[in-house]
Scaffold this motif. Structure first.
Motif, PDB file in Angstrom:
ATOM      1  N   SER A   1       0.819  -1.221   0.000  1.00 41.90           N
ATOM      2  CA  SER A   1       0.000   0.000   0.000  1.00 41.90           C
ATOM      3  C   SER A   1       0.852   1.270   0.000  1.00 41.90           C
ATOM      4  N   GLY A   2       2.107   1.167  -0.481  1.00 41.02           N
ATOM      5  CA  GLY A   2       2.989   2.327  -0.568  1.00 41.02           C
ATOM      6  C   GLY A   2       3.571   2.759   0.762  1.00 41.02           C
ATOM      7  N   LEU A   3       3.390   1.936   1.807  1.00 40.79           N
ATOM      8  CA  LEU A   3       3.817   2.321   3.159  1.00 40.79           C
ATOM      9  C   LEU A   3       4.652   1.237   3.826  1.00 40.79           C
ATOM     10  N   ASN A   4       5.325   0.413   3.047  1.00 42.41           N
ATOM     11  CA  ASN A   4       6.123  -0.686   3.593  1.00 42.41           C
ATOM     12  C   ASN A   4       5.288  -1.593   4.496  1.00 42.41           C
ATOM     13  N   ALA A   5       4.051  -1.853   4.095  1.00 42.38           N
ATOM     14  CA  ALA A   5       3.154  -2.698   4.888  1.00 42.38           C
ATOM     15  C   ALA A   5       3.334  -4.153   4.474  1.00 42.38           C
ATOM     16  N   TYR A   6       4.198  -4.866   5.194  1.00 43.02           N
ATOM     17  CA  TYR A   6       4.473  -6.275   4.904  1.00 43.02           C
ATOM     18  C   TYR A   6       4.417  -7.055   6.214  1.00 43.02           C
ATOM     19  N   ASN A   7       3.786  -8.240   6.165  1.00 43.19           N
ATOM     20  CA  ASN A   7       3.723  -9.055   7.370  1.00 43.19           C
ATOM     21  C   ASN A   7       5.009  -9.849   7.550  1.00 43.19           C
ATOM     22  N   LEU A   8       5.051 -10.725   8.520  1.00 38.93           N
ATOM     23  CA  LEU A   8       6.281 -11.443   8.839  1.00 38.93           C
ATOM     24  C   LEU A   8       6.699 -12.396   7.735  1.00 38.93           C
ATOM     25  N   SER A   9       5.769 -12.753   6.839  1.00 40.01           N
ATOM     26  CA  SER A   9       6.094 -13.624   5.703  1.00 40.01           C
ATOM     27  C   SER A   9       6.442 -12.840   4.455  1.00 40.01           C
ATOM     28  N   GLY A  10       6.441 -11.514   4.539  1.00 36.42           N
ATOM     29  CA  GLY A  10       6.773 -10.688   3.393  1.00 36.42           C
ATOM     30  C   GLY A  10       5.596 -10.392   2.486  1.00 36.42           C
ATOM     31  N   ASP A  11       4.382 -10.735   2.911  1.00 41.77           N
ATOM     32  CA  ASP A  11       3.189 -10.468   2.107  1.00 41.77           C
ATOM     33  C   ASP A  11       2.702  -9.049   2.378  1.00 41.77           C
ATOM     34  N   GLY A  12       2.407  -8.304   1.317  1.00 42.84           N
ATOM     35  CA  GLY A  12       1.916  -6.955   1.486  1.00 42.84           C
ATOM     36  C   GLY A  12       0.462  -6.915   1.902  1.00 42.84           C
ATOM     37  N   TYR A  13       0.104  -5.876   2.651  1.00 43.01           N
ATOM     38  CA  TYR A  13      -1.281  -5.713   3.086  1.00 43.01           C
ATOM     39  C   TYR A  13      -1.655  -4.234   3.022  1.00 43.01           C
ATOM     40  N   ILE A  14      -2.884  -3.914   3.426  1.00 43.56           N
ATOM     41  CA  ILE A  14      -3.407  -2.548   3.333  1.00 43.56           C
ATOM     42  C   ILE A  14      -3.373  -1.872   4.694  1.00 43.56           C
ATOM     43  N   ARG A  15      -2.819  -0.666   4.724  1.00 47.26           N
ATOM     44  CA  ARG A  15      -2.925   0.211   5.886  1.00 47.26           C
ATOM     45  C   ARG A  15      -3.229   1.617   5.371  1.00 47.26           C
ATOM     46  N   ASP A  16      -3.903   2.391   6.187  1.00 50.99           N
ATOM     47  CA  ASP A  16      -4.253   3.773   5.870  1.00 50.99           C
ATOM     48  C   ASP A  16      -4.874   3.903   4.477  1.00 50.99           C
ATOM     49  N   ALA A  17      -6.027   3.291   4.267  1.00 52.68           N
ATOM     50  CA  ALA A  17      -6.688   3.394   2.966  1.00 52.68           C
ATOM     51  C   ALA A  17      -8.175   3.104   3.092  1.00 52.68           C
ATOM     52  N   PHE A  18      -8.953   3.792   2.257  1.00 51.42           N
ATOM     53  CA  PHE A  18     -10.349   3.451   2.031  1.00 51.42           C
ATOM     54  C   PHE A  18     -10.405   2.738   0.684  1.00 51.42           C
ATOM     55  N   VAL A  19     -10.933   1.541   0.675  1.00 49.05           N
ATOM     56  CA  VAL A  19     -10.864   0.674  -0.510  1.00 49.05           C
ATOM     57  C   VAL A  19     -12.264   0.327  -0.999  1.00 49.05           C
ATOM     58  N   LEU A  20     -12.441   0.395  -2.318  1.00 48.33           N
ATOM     59  CA  LEU A  20     -13.617  -0.134  -3.005  1.00 48.33           C
ATOM     60  C   LEU A  20     -13.113  -1.130  -4.045  1.00 48.33           C
ATOM     61  N   ALA A  21     -13.662  -2.341  -4.041  1.00 48.40           N
ATOM     62  CA  ALA A  21     -13.145  -3.367  -4.945  1.00 48.40           C
ATOM     63  C   ALA A  21     -14.261  -4.316  -5.359  1.00 48.40           C
ATOM     64  N   GLY A  22     -14.048  -4.950  -6.494  1.00 51.46           N
ATOM     65  CA  GLY A  22     -14.979  -5.955  -6.974  1.00 51.46           C
ATOM     66  C   GLY A  22     -14.229  -7.045  -7.711  1.00 51.46           C
ATOM     67  N   ARG A  23     -14.824  -8.234  -7.760  1.00 51.66           N
ATOM     68  CA  ARG A  23     -14.183  -9.363  -8.420  1.00 51.66           C
ATOM     69  C   ARG A  23     -15.251 -10.273  -9.025  1.00 51.66           C
ATOM     70  N   PHE A  24     -14.934 -10.817 -10.200  1.00 54.30           N
ATOM     71  CA  PHE A  24     -15.821 -11.767 -10.871  1.00 54.30           C
ATOM     72  C   PHE A  24     -15.052 -13.062 -11.130  1.00 54.30           C
ATOM     73  N   ASP A  25     -15.581 -14.174 -10.626  1.00 52.90           N
ATOM     74  CA  ASP A  25     -14.989 -15.498 -10.830  1.00 52.90           C
ATOM     75  C   ASP A  25     -15.921 -16.343 -11.686  1.00 52.90           C
ATOM     76  N   TYR A  26     -15.311 -17.170 -12.557  1.00 55.17           N
ATOM     77  CA  TYR A  26     -16.112 -18.089 -13.379  1.00 55.17           C
ATOM     78  C   TYR A  26     -15.370 -19.415 -13.487  1.00 55.17           C
ATOM     79  N   SER A  27     -16.035 -20.487 -13.082  1.00 50.70           N
ATOM     80  CA  SER A  27     -15.436 -21.825 -13.155  1.00 50.70           C
ATOM     81  C   SER A  27     -15.701 -22.423 -14.527  1.00 50.70           C
ATOM     82  N   VAL A  28     -14.706 -22.367 -15.385  1.00 54.41           N
ATOM     83  CA  VAL A  28     -14.835 -22.932 -16.728  1.00 54.41           C
ATOM     84  C   VAL A  28     -15.029 -24.443 -16.647  1.00 54.41           C
ATOM     85  N   ALA A  29     -14.357 -25.048 -15.703  1.00 53.13           N
ATOM     86  CA  ALA A  29     -14.493 -26.482 -15.444  1.00 53.13           C
ATOM     87  C   ALA A  29     -14.330 -26.686 -13.947  1.00 53.13           C
ATOM     88  N   SER A  30     -14.532 -27.901 -13.488  1.00 52.57           N
ATOM     89  CA  SER A  30     -14.444 -28.164 -12.056  1.00 52.57           C
ATOM     90  C   SER A  30     -13.044 -27.911 -11.511  1.00 52.57           C
TER      91      SER A  30
END
Length: 318
Positions: free
Chosen positions: A155-184
């Protein structure tokens, strides 16, 4: 039934006595003073899923109080700092056959900087207790929507957990996602995210090479390591624009064999205007010495180029 509701919390307190006084052997600066500290944090949540519609919501809090004292004068030299933080998230969506639509909104607080000074009550844990934010990183909430801004750029603020994964701090977020299973065994998806800073608590030029010279110092005596220094130039104003930009992702997860999955994700992120004020521009004359005349080492009028990124992975489970 389809609903799960919970609340949890934890309280702790500790004391560090005057016997722990620790001066720096070179500078003489006191690294550890007498300290009394207490904290209270927790969360309340609700999850609902009836097989067609789902809804997830959470509110979490953190209250942290430190009282420091100089061992030489315990009665007249207390120094307080407080963190009072609330953060929220709501996620909802629907499923129909092989398709799923998910919508997310979330809010997390940032630092409080008034008249070029950091206020003594902060809503952002990372101002004074960066390790606490790190331990409670929320990357799993935002990773399905944001590969670049959240997961890779912290999030542009060096926000990383102990495993090095980035996360969100100091932000208002709007998001959407569409998933489609082409096959099982094959799921394709697309997502979009938009974010704003929730706080006006950062000085101009707060992101750039560290001010102290170090092992990677350049010809200007500036450390080459990039970092965020919220109050980097105490005479600079707060960043007036909160836009962090938008991001579009697409990808797929393909289970080739039982326990063997191939994943691909591609992302496009257009940084918002906040970064034009926050990021040092090394083409600005005398950029290491931020003053009004050189916009504190930044070019607020510039547009930062978009960021492209992607990842191909094979995961095995057994």
């Amino acid at each position: 039934g389809p609903t799960k509701i919970g609340i949890l919390g934890a309280y702790g307190a500790y004391h560090i006595g005057p016997e722990a006084r620790l001066p720096d052997p070179i500078t003489g600066v006191i690294l550890q003073r007498t300290l009394d500290s207490d904290l209270f944090h927790g969360t309340a949540f609700v999850k609902y899923n009836n097989g067609r519609f789902f809804f997830n919501a959470e509110a979490a809090w953190l209250y942290w109080h430190d009282v420091y004292s100089d061992p030489a004068n315990l009665l007249t030299s207390p120094w307080n700092r407080r963190i009072q933080q609330w953060r929220y998230m709501v996620e909802t969506g629907a499923m129909a056959g092989p398709a799923r639509v998910t919508l997310l909104t979330a809010w997390s607080p940032g630092p409080d900087r008034r008249n070029q000074q950091m206020y003594d009550v902060q809503s952002a844990a990372f101002v004074w207790h960066p390790t606490f934010d790190t331990h409670l990183g929320n990357f799993s909430v935002f990773r399905p929507y944001s590969y670049l801004f959240s997961y890779n750029y912290g999030s542009g603020l060096n926000a990383y957990n102990l495993s090095g994964d980035g996360y969100i701090r100091d932000a208002f977020v709007l998001a959407g996602r569409f998933d489609y299973s082409v096959a099982s065994n094959l799921n394709i998806y697309g997502s979009i995210m938009y974010a704003n800073r929730t706080a006006h608590g950062y000085s101009w030029g707060c992101i750039g090479p560290h001010l102290n010279a170090g092992a990677f110092a350049d010809e200007n005596g500036v450390d080459g390591n990039i970092g965020i220094e919220i109050n980097r130039y105490p005479n600079s104003p707060n960043i007036p624009d909160t836009a962090l930009g938008y991001e579009i992702n697409t990808g797929l997860d393909w289970q080739l064999l039982d326990g063997w999955t191939m994943s691909i994700v591609l992302g496009y992120w257009q940084p918002g205007k906040w970064f034009s004020y926050a990021c040092i521009d090394r083409s600005v004359p005398d950029w290491p010495n931020g003053v009004v005349g050189n916009n504190f080492g930044t070019r607020p009028g510039r547009t930062i180029d978009p960021v492209f990124g992607g990842e191909f992975s094979l995961s095995f489970s057994f």
